[in-house]
Motif scaffolding. Structure first.
Motif, PDB file in Angstrom:
ATOM      1  N   ARG A  58      -1.482   4.145 -13.768  1.00  0.00           N
ATOM      2  CA  ARG A  58      -0.806   3.262 -13.129  1.00  0.00           C
ATOM      3  C   ARG A  58       0.202   2.613 -14.028  1.00  0.00           C
ATOM      4  O   ARG A  58      -0.159   2.095 -15.192  1.00  0.00           O
ATOM      5  CB  ARG A  58      -1.708   1.833 -12.489  1.00  0.00           C
ATOM      6  N   TYR A  90       4.651   5.101  -4.273  1.00  0.00           N
ATOM      7  CA  TYR A  90       3.587   4.043  -4.549  1.00  0.00           C
ATOM      8  C   TYR A  90       2.248   4.639  -5.065  1.00  0.00           C
ATOM      9  O   TYR A  90       2.228   5.686  -4.954  1.00  0.00           O
ATOM     10  CB  TYR A  90       3.035   2.994  -3.135  1.00  0.00           C
ATOM     11  N   PHE A  91       1.395   3.757  -5.713  1.00  0.00           N
ATOM     12  CA  PHE A  91       0.302   4.185  -6.443  1.00  0.00           C
ATOM     13  C   PHE A  91      -0.839   4.176  -5.518  1.00  0.00           C
ATOM     14  O   PHE A  91      -1.156   3.339  -4.834  1.00  0.00           O
ATOM     15  CB  PHE A  91       0.137   3.250  -7.577  1.00  0.00           C
ATOM     16  N   VAL A  92      -1.732   5.073  -5.510  1.00  0.00           N
ATOM     17  CA  VAL A  92      -2.801   5.107  -4.645  1.00  0.00           C
ATOM     18  C   VAL A  92      -4.051   5.352  -5.696  1.00  0.00           C
ATOM     19  O   VAL A  92      -4.297   6.429  -6.227  1.00  0.00           O
ATOM     20  CB  VAL A  92      -2.911   6.691  -3.698  1.00  0.00           C
ATOM     21  N   PRO A  93      -4.895   4.304  -5.561  1.00  0.00           N
ATOM     22  CA  PRO A  93      -6.106   4.388  -6.626  1.00  0.00           C
ATOM     23  C   PRO A  93      -7.096   5.365  -6.391  1.00  0.00           C
ATOM     24  O   PRO A  93      -7.306   5.656  -5.144  1.00  0.00           O
ATOM     25  CB  PRO A  93      -6.699   2.958  -6.509  1.00  0.00           C
ATOM     26  N   TYR A 102       0.405   8.898  -7.730  1.00  0.00           N
ATOM     27  CA  TYR A 102       1.704   8.180  -6.937  1.00  0.00           C
ATOM     28  C   TYR A 102       2.132   9.243  -5.912  1.00  0.00           C
ATOM     29  O   TYR A 102       2.081  10.373  -6.004  1.00  0.00           O
ATOM     30  CB  TYR A 102       2.888   8.276  -8.066  1.00  0.00           C
ATOM     31  N   ASN A 130       1.532  -4.468  -3.104  1.00  0.00           N
ATOM     32  CA  ASN A 130       1.298  -4.518  -4.629  1.00  0.00           C
ATOM     33  C   ASN A 130       1.088  -3.215  -5.403  1.00  0.00           C
ATOM     34  O   ASN A 130       1.422  -3.012  -6.697  1.00  0.00           O
ATOM     35  CB  ASN A 130       0.022  -5.173  -5.041  1.00  0.00           C
ATOM     36  N   GLU A 131       1.233  -2.082  -4.698  1.00  0.00           N
ATOM     37  CA  GLU A 131       1.019  -0.822  -5.156  1.00  0.00           C
ATOM     38  C   GLU A 131       2.682  -0.075  -5.340  1.00  0.00           C
ATOM     39  O   GLU A 131       2.393   1.168  -5.849  1.00  0.00           O
ATOM     40  CB  GLU A 131       0.318   0.244  -4.286  1.00  0.00           C
ATOM     41  N   ALA A 133       5.898   1.111  -6.364  1.00  0.00           N
ATOM     42  CA  ALA A 133       6.512   1.339  -7.641  1.00  0.00           C
ATOM     43  C   ALA A 133       7.972   1.394  -7.613  1.00  0.00           C
ATOM     44  O   ALA A 133       8.831   1.112  -8.542  1.00  0.00           O
ATOM     45  CB  ALA A 133       5.946   2.657  -8.319  1.00  0.00           C
TER      46      ALA A 133
END
Length: 172
Positions: A58, A90-93, A102, A130-131, A133
């Motif tokens: 991240r 966006y970031f996907v954990p 991403y 919050n994710e 970018a």
């Protein structure tokens, strides 16, 4: 010890193959299965593949980037009735280990829930604020667009508004 040759077996070499009356003949697939590899460590192969699977890190956004995202989210809120078209990265954990990847999606914004910190696209896809970018607003009705954030700064300039949508995450 004497060596045996084929001549020693001349009396039985041409006899028919023995077939049991009690046990049916085994199929070729069943015979082959007897010689298949044995997995002594059940699940080891899957665990090794999972360990080898790569995930990305991240990226940490600086304050200017967070402010740009916040300003764009405020623009989206201001023009939500027009269903602005956006492109969001966006970031996907990853669910199993550290990191993730991403994703970039394009669509029209249907809803922005500041309380649950979730942006919903018209196709139903939900993106955690919050994710995020990066956001590009690809279309809003140009006649009604106001390119200032809620603090009066031009989008892209750093502002100091504490009510900005993205900055609320830093206070949680």
């Amino acid at each position: 010890m004497t060596r045996r040759t084929i001549n020693d077996y001349q009396d039985i070499i041409h006899l028919p193959h023995f077939t049991s009356r009690n046990h049916p003949r085994m199929s070729m697939e069943a015979r082959a299965a007897q010689f298949s590899p044995f997995a002594a460590l059940t699940g080891y192969d899957a665990a090794a593949k999972e360990t080898a699977r790569l995930t990305g890190r991240r990226l940490e956004l600086d304050e200017d980037e967070k402010q740009k995202i916040s300003d764009r989210l405020n623009q989206i809120v201001a023009h939500l009735a027009q269903s602005p078209s956006v492109e969001i990265t966006y970031f996907v954990p990853d669910e199993r280990k550290d990191g993730g990847e991403y994703h970039t999606v394009t669509g029209s914004v249907k809803k922005l829930d500041a309380f649950q910190r979730m942006l919903t696209l018209s196709d139903g896809q939900k993106i955690p604020i919050n994710e995020i970018a990066h956001i590009d607003i690809t279309s809003i009705d140009e006649a009604n667009i106001d390119m200032t954030g809620i603090d009066g700064t031009d989008i892209g300039e750093a502002g100091t508004d504490d009510k900005a949508i993205f900055r609320e995450a830093d206070n949680d």
